[in-house]
Design an enzyme around this catalytic site. Structure first.
Site, PDB file in Angstrom:
ATOM      1  N   ALA A  91      38.799  39.437  75.965  1.00  0.00           N
ATOM      2  CA  ALA A  91      39.794  38.436  76.552  1.00  0.00           C
ATOM      3  C   ALA A  91      38.889  37.063  76.793  1.00  0.00           C
ATOM      4  O   ALA A  91      39.316  35.866  76.497  1.00  0.00           O
ATOM      5  CB  ALA A  91      40.505  38.808  77.789  1.00  0.00           C
ATOM      6  N   SER A 149      19.856  38.109  32.085  1.00  0.00           N
ATOM      7  CA  SER A 149      18.671  38.252  32.566  1.00  0.00           C
ATOM      8  C   SER A 149      17.521  37.660  31.314  1.00  0.00           C
ATOM      9  O   SER A 149      17.917  37.131  30.506  1.00  0.00           O
ATOM     10  CB  SER A 149      18.600  39.830  32.628  1.00  0.00           C
ATOM     11  OG  SER A 149      19.178  40.553  31.663  1.00  0.00           O
ATOM     12  N   GLU A 204       5.337  30.185  33.725  1.00  0.00           N
ATOM     13  CA  GLU A 204       5.403  29.905  34.995  1.00  0.00           C
ATOM     14  C   GLU A 204       5.499  31.445  35.783  1.00  0.00           C
ATOM     15  O   GLU A 204       6.067  32.048  34.895  1.00  0.00           O
ATOM     16  CB  GLU A 204       6.858  29.057  35.292  1.00  0.00           C
ATOM     17  CG  GLU A 204       8.013  29.698  35.220  1.00  0.00           C
ATOM     18  CD  GLU A 204       9.248  28.958  35.005  1.00  0.00           C
ATOM     19  OE1 GLU A 204       9.231  28.151  33.959  1.00  0.00           O
ATOM     20  OE2 GLU A 204      10.174  28.882  35.821  1.00  0.00           O
ATOM     21  N   LYS A 218       6.795  34.502  37.496  1.00  0.00           N
ATOM     22  CA  LYS A 218       8.241  35.236  37.404  1.00  0.00           C
ATOM     23  C   LYS A 218       8.095  35.592  39.102  1.00  0.00           C
ATOM     24  O   LYS A 218       7.307  36.567  39.347  1.00  0.00           O
ATOM     25  CB  LYS A 218       8.149  36.483  36.936  1.00  0.00           C
ATOM     26  CG  LYS A 218       9.832  36.931  36.933  1.00  0.00           C
ATOM     27  CD  LYS A 218       9.713  38.176  35.697  1.00  0.00           C
ATOM     28  CE  LYS A 218      11.244  38.654  35.622  1.00  0.00           C
ATOM     29  NZ  LYS A 218      11.667  39.352  36.614  1.00  0.00           N
ATOM     30  N   ASP A 234       9.323  37.406  42.326  1.00  0.00           N
ATOM     31  CA  ASP A 234       9.908  38.759  42.708  1.00  0.00           C
ATOM     32  C   ASP A 234      11.074  38.542  43.849  1.00  0.00           C
ATOM     33  O   ASP A 234      10.427  38.715  45.113  1.00  0.00           O
ATOM     34  CB  ASP A 234       9.076  39.723  43.020  1.00  0.00           C
ATOM     35  CG  ASP A 234       9.513  41.162  42.740  1.00  0.00           C
ATOM     36  OD1 ASP A 234      10.851  41.159  42.198  1.00  0.00           O
ATOM     37  OD2 ASP A 234       8.899  42.011  42.953  1.00  0.00           O
ATOM     38  N   TYR A 276      13.906  26.680  39.045  1.00  0.00           N
ATOM     39  CA  TYR A 276      13.426  26.935  37.851  1.00  0.00           C
ATOM     40  C   TYR A 276      14.515  26.847  36.481  1.00  0.00           C
ATOM     41  O   TYR A 276      13.919  26.849  35.566  1.00  0.00           O
ATOM     42  CB  TYR A 276      12.693  28.150  37.737  1.00  0.00           C
ATOM     43  CG  TYR A 276      13.433  29.531  38.071  1.00  0.00           C
ATOM     44  CD1 TYR A 276      14.433  29.891  37.311  1.00  0.00           C
ATOM     45  CD2 TYR A 276      12.938  30.222  39.021  1.00  0.00           C
ATOM     46  CE1 TYR A 276      15.014  31.055  37.580  1.00  0.00           C
ATOM     47  CE2 TYR A 276      13.560  31.317  39.553  1.00  0.00           C
ATOM     48  CZ  TYR A 276      14.664  31.493  38.560  1.00  0.00           C
ATOM     49  OH  TYR A 276      15.467  33.031  39.124  1.00  0.00           O
ATOM     50  N   LYS A 327       5.429  40.850  31.598  1.00  0.00           N
ATOM     51  CA  LYS A 327       5.329  41.545  32.971  1.00  0.00           C
ATOM     52  C   LYS A 327       3.794  41.882  33.340  1.00  0.00           C
ATOM     53  O   LYS A 327       3.080  42.179  32.152  1.00  0.00           O
ATOM     54  CB  LYS A 327       6.061  42.859  32.794  1.00  0.00           C
ATOM     55  CG  LYS A 327       7.551  42.651  32.855  1.00  0.00           C
ATOM     56  CD  LYS A 327       7.966  42.274  34.092  1.00  0.00           C
ATOM     57  CE  LYS A 327       9.531  42.261  34.262  1.00  0.00           C
ATOM     58  NZ  LYS A 327      10.126  43.228  34.367  1.00  0.00           N
ATOM     59  N   CYS A 338      22.365  76.756  28.330  1.00  0.00           N
ATOM     60  CA  CYS A 338      22.792  75.629  29.311  1.00  0.00           C
ATOM     61  C   CYS A 338      22.615  76.369  30.816  1.00  0.00           C
ATOM     62  O   CYS A 338      23.221  77.501  31.071  1.00  0.00           O
ATOM     63  CB  CYS A 338      24.097  75.216  29.156  1.00  0.00           C
ATOM     64  SG  CYS A 338      24.658  74.075  30.276  1.00  0.00           S
ATOM     65  N   CYS A 343      26.394  76.510  32.225  1.00  0.00           N
ATOM     66  CA  CYS A 343      27.662  77.302  31.884  1.00  0.00           C
ATOM     67  C   CYS A 343      27.100  78.283  30.853  1.00  0.00           C
ATOM     68  O   CYS A 343      27.999  79.191  30.511  1.00  0.00           O
ATOM     69  CB  CYS A 343      28.682  76.403  31.006  1.00  0.00           C
ATOM     70  SG  CYS A 343      27.969  75.771  29.302  1.00  0.00           S
ATOM     71  N   CYS A 384      23.651  71.031  25.118  1.00  0.00           N
ATOM     72  CA  CYS A 384      24.747  72.432  25.464  1.00  0.00           C
ATOM     73  C   CYS A 384      25.714  72.289  24.631  1.00  0.00           C
ATOM     74  O   CYS A 384      26.246  71.127  24.386  1.00  0.00           O
ATOM     75  CB  CYS A 384      25.058  72.117  26.821  1.00  0.00           C
ATOM     76  SG  CYS A 384      26.631  73.156  27.342  1.00  0.00           S
ATOM     77  N   CYS A 406      31.922  73.267  29.726  1.00  0.00           N
ATOM     78  CA  CYS A 406      30.822  72.980  30.622  1.00  0.00           C
ATOM     79  C   CYS A 406      30.905  72.267  31.990  1.00  0.00           C
ATOM     80  O   CYS A 406      31.218  71.003  31.518  1.00  0.00           O
ATOM     81  CB  CYS A 406      29.326  72.438  29.642  1.00  0.00           C
ATOM     82  SG  CYS A 406      28.115  72.382  30.738  1.00  0.00           S
TER      83      CYS A 406
HETATM   84  S1  IVH Z   1      14.561  31.772  34.221  1.00  0.00           S
HETATM   85  C1  IVH Z   1      18.186  32.555  31.499  1.00  0.00           C
HETATM   86  N1  IVH Z   1      12.514  31.783  35.441  1.00  0.00           N
HETATM   87  O1  IVH Z   1      13.856  36.830  36.527  1.00  0.00           O
HETATM   88  C2  IVH Z   1      17.220  32.927  32.317  1.00  0.00           C
HETATM   89  N2  IVH Z   1      13.767  33.650  35.875  1.00  0.00           N
HETATM   90  O2  IVH Z   1      14.661  39.027  34.826  1.00  0.00           O
HETATM   91  C3  IVH Z   1      17.037  32.465  33.420  1.00  0.00           C
HETATM   92  N3  IVH Z   1      12.979  34.992  37.845  1.00  0.00           N
HETATM   93  O3  IVH Z   1      17.411  36.747  37.047  1.00  0.00           O
HETATM   94  C4  IVH Z   1      15.888  32.756  34.268  1.00  0.00           C
HETATM   95  N4  IVH Z   1      11.105  33.982  38.296  1.00  0.00           N
HETATM   96  O4  IVH Z   1      15.933  36.324  38.981  1.00  0.00           O
HETATM   97  C5  IVH Z   1      13.491  32.425  35.317  1.00  0.00           C
HETATM   98  N5  IVH Z   1      10.293  31.371  36.890  1.00  0.00           N
HETATM   99  C6  IVH Z   1      11.327  32.168  36.606  1.00  0.00           C
HETATM  100  C7  IVH Z   1      12.086  33.219  37.177  1.00  0.00           C
HETATM  101  C8  IVH Z   1      13.003  33.881  36.755  1.00  0.00           C
HETATM  102  C9  IVH Z   1      11.926  34.960  38.390  1.00  0.00           C
HETATM  103  C10 IVH Z   1      13.945  36.153  37.832  1.00  0.00           C
HETATM  104  C11 IVH Z   1      15.520  35.872  38.015  1.00  0.00           C
HETATM  105  C12 IVH Z   1      16.136  36.456  36.625  1.00  0.00           C
HETATM  106  C13 IVH Z   1      15.397  37.507  36.442  1.00  0.00           C
HETATM  107  C14 IVH Z   1      15.275  38.107  35.034  1.00  0.00           C
END
Ligand code: IVH
Length: 702
Positions: free
Chosen positions: A44, A92, A126, A128, A130, A238, A326, A420, A423, A444, A450
């Site tokens: 309250a 992605s 550039e 990537k 994380d 980016y 990667k 299996c 089953c 199976c 199953c």
């Molecule tokens: S460019 C159409 N640049 O990676 C693509 N992505 O595996 C646009 N990420 O979802 C993404 N660093 O989260 C781009 N320098 C970078 C990045 C980057 C990390 C990630 C981002 C994306 C994922 C794809």
């Protein structure tokens, strides 16, 4: 304390002071209540404070700011955010794991664009980052919304949380920004801030975060933005989404325009002119990985010319103009404690290694697939062995080899079951009719007899990309299956009726863990999903080789359940087969799987029971507003403004079907110089034939 003045009698200065005091006090009590579970005042009294704050804000709206408790999302931590549909999907990236993959990437681009080998393709490289990606939408220079990537089409509305990041400007300086500007980038946490946050978590007796990425995600997705505000999140820009005006003609320059608007961009981004240069940058960034101060898991390459990016477009969920290279996988050793056999939805027997839990690349691994029996033989893994486990980024962990293969007294070689384990039906390896090769997978033969297959199919049926029934996930459906309540998909939709009629005994609401409300909620959630899109339904059926992508293709091709059903029940007809095979992305394998599935009367009957319970929505035509949507087109002759691949991809993105040969089903032939037999056939059949220029005019790209 003296009696409080009526809000109506406060002057602006008094009101401002009181607003600040109240906001602070309410914030303190919110924290005590929501985060520490230890409220210090009665509900309250708390309500009284809030009402006064609301009254002040009603009289002086200029005090409403981001940090006002009245602006916080939800009164209680519901665990949910609103949704934002991305104006441009957030895709992605494809992966490259070695130099050859990078060479292929560049060669693919060259081929797709029809560039000769001397033409220079500039590519940016550039780090990537994380973290987790976010989309920031600015209208007229003001930040209006911010969202997570979500499933790429729709993300979570985390505007208020993103607004607390110092790297994210609320208003853009100057006036040279597009009216609509969506900035995309990565939210991340530095190593130093991560360590400090975890130390604080320990002090407060709260669980530590596993890695900076999880810490960033956990911090951003707080219901209360003032908690996010205390977390040291950062943002690298980016990429971009919707734009009312192009930023530049070059990726490199476009990103650097973000600098002037107050964003952080990554200083390690470089423009390269050859594969050799790209790889040099890759190794340079890799060498600095440990000293960057934040986690990266590779290097992203992007074609610099934006007109080329546009022409390259997207394939499935990733752009053709970018790729993530990667870093090599991380490895660890551990002991193989056992090998279990799992039975999948399609009867596949998969051996799974049970491992003594071990951390690889920041994640604890305790189960790893061994794929199939040949793989076990090839690696000669035996229970009791010490094995090398590897994990690369988001790739599933795997056993690389046995580390102590020459030790004395190893266990027996693993004997793969021929029955299996669930089953008891025979488990066989089929021969591929065409190649004569033995299938790698043992299956199976029990089908829906199953329990494992049935249960996995039901789990798939209710999964997120299928029926996605709220509160009814894989665990629940497995329990209902085990209790005999749901033995096939249609039974989910008759649960309510059977529960009311007394067929289900004891009724659900009297069972442990259930009550009237939760049962009513479940039935309502099920009812909500009686209306389903054709693509989702097709994916839900779990037909072999018909996953999400193929389901979508089928839905778009046939439009409605009735035309689809009529076609697949008639696959012995050559015309129907040809029509299906003409769909780009559908080959013999999917066709055979469909034929097999729909020639089984038990499947068809179960489906009829299911569809009787549903309203199946017709599929949306891709780009229904495009003049070529739904049309079958054929390209022939020498194309001058685009390569064949490019032409095909463009036409498909506009909803057209691209066929390789002219028939009476062809709607349009696009003929370049040198068109021969196809042009003649089109003329004979009366199929409209146009030039490449006319095609561009037709699709509105003059
Ligand atoms: S460019 C159409 N640049 O990676 C693509 N992505 O595996 C646009 N990420 O979802 C993404 N660093 O989260 C781009 N320098 C970078 C990045 C980057 C990390 C990630 C981002 C994306 C994922 C794809």
């Amino acid at each position: 304390m003296s009696a409080l003045k009526d809000v109506d009698h406060l002057n602006e200065t008094e009101a401002r002071d009181e607003h600040t005091r109240l906001a602070r006090e309410i914030g303190k009590h919110d924290k005590a209540y929501y985060q520490d579970d230890a409220p210090k005042i009665s509900d309250a009294v708390y309500d009284g404070l809030r009402q006064r704050l609301i009254a002040i804000e009603a009289r002086f709206p200029q005090f409403v700011d981001l940090f006002s408790p009245t602006q916080r999302v939800g009164a209680a931590p519901s665990g949910k955010f609103g949704e934002i549909t991305h104006a441009v999907p957030m895709l992605s990236l494809g992966n490259a794991f070695n130099d050859e993959d990078v060479e292929d990437f560049v060669a693919r681009i060259r081929r797709f664009l029809g560039l000769d080998e001397h033409e220079k393709i500039e590519i940016t490289a550039e780090p990537k980052i994380d973290g987790l990606s976010a989309n920031l939408r600015y209208e007229k220079g003001q930040l209006v919304s911010g969202a997570t990537r979500g499933d790429g089409a729709t993300g979570e509305d985390v505007t208020r949380n993103l607004m607390t990041l110092k790297d994210i400007p609320h208003a853009l300086p100057g006036n040279d920004w597009p009216e609509v500007l969506e900035v995309r980038g990565e939210v991340y946490m530095s190593h130093e801030d991560f360590a400090a946050l975890n130390a604080r978590q320990v002090e407060l007796g709260r669980p530590e975060y596993k890695n900076p990425r999880n810490a960033a995600a956990g911090s951003l997705r707080q219901i209360d933005p003032s908690v996010t505000a205390q977390r040291p999140l950062r943002f690298f820009a980016y990429a971009w989404g919707e734009l009312s005006q192009p930023l530049s003609g070059s990726q490199f320059d476009a990103v650097h325009r973000f600098d002037a608007w107050g964003f952080q961009t990554n200083s390690h981004m470089k423009k390269c002119g050859s594969v050799a240069e790209i790889l040099e940058v890759y190794h340079g960034i890799e060498a600095q990985r440990a000293s960057l101060g934040y986690d990266i898991d590779g290097v992203v390459y992007k074609v610099d010319r934006l007109d080329w990016q546009e022409r390259l477009g997207f394939a499935s969920r990733a752009p053709r103009w970018a790729i993530a290279h990667k870093f090599p996988a991380e490895q660890a050793t551990t002991v193989l404690e056992g090998i279990d056999i799992q039975v999948g939805r399609t009867g596949s027997l998969t051996p799974v290694a049970r491992l003594k839990p071990v951390t690889v690349g920041g994640v604890v691994v305790s189960n790893v697939t061994l794929h199939n029996e040949d793989e076990i033989l090839r690696k000669d893994v035996r229970v009791g062995d010490t094995v090398v486990v590897q994990r690369a980024g988001d790739v599933i962990p795997q056993i690389v080899r046995v580390a102590d293969a020459d030790r004395a007294g190893r266990g027996e070689a693993f004997v793969f079951p021929t029955e299996c384990p669930v089953c008891g039906s025979h488990a066989l390896r089929e021969h591929d009719e065409k190649t004569g090769k033995l299938d790698a997978v043992r299956r199976c033969t029990g089908g829906m007899v199953c329990d494992a297959q049935l249960s996995r199919s039901l789990e798939h049926f209710v999964s997120r990309k299928a029926f996605d029934i709220e509160g009814f996930g894989s665990k629940q459906v497995e329990t209902f299956h085990a209790e005999g309540l749901v033995r096939e998909p249609s039974a989910i939709f008759t649960l309510r009726e059977r529960n009311i009629s007394g067929e289900i005994q004891p009724p659900l609401q009297e069972r442990e863990g259930w009550g009237e409300t939760s049962v009513a909620n479940l039935f309502n959630a099920i009812d909500e999903r009686r209306r389903i899109s054709l693509a989702r339904l097709l994916n839900a059926l779990g037909i072999r080789h018909v996953g999400e992508g193929t389901a979508q293709l089928l839905a778009r091709t046939y439009g409605s359940w009735s035309s689809f059903f009529a076609a697949v029940r008639n696959l012995s007809d050559e015309t129907v087969r040809a029509e299906l095979l003409a769909v780009d992305g559908i080959g013999d394998t999917a066709l055979e799987a469909l034929e097999q599935y729909f020639s089984e009367p038990l499947n068809v009957e179960a489906l009829e029971r299911l569809t009787a319970q549903l309203t199946i929505e017709d599929a949306e035509q891709v780009s229904a507003d495009s003049p070529v949507a739904g049309k079958t087109v054929v390209f022939t002759g020498t194309l001058e403004r685009m390569t064949r691949d490019e032409a095909k991809a463009k036409a498909q993105s506009l909803g057209a079907k691209v066929s390789g040969s002219v028939s009476k089903k062809t709607d349009l032939l696009i003929a370049g110089p040198g068109a021969g037999s196809k042009a003649k056939k089109a003329a004979d059949l009366g199929v409209e034939t146009i030039t490449e220029d006319a095609w561009f005019e037709l699709i509105g790209e003059v």
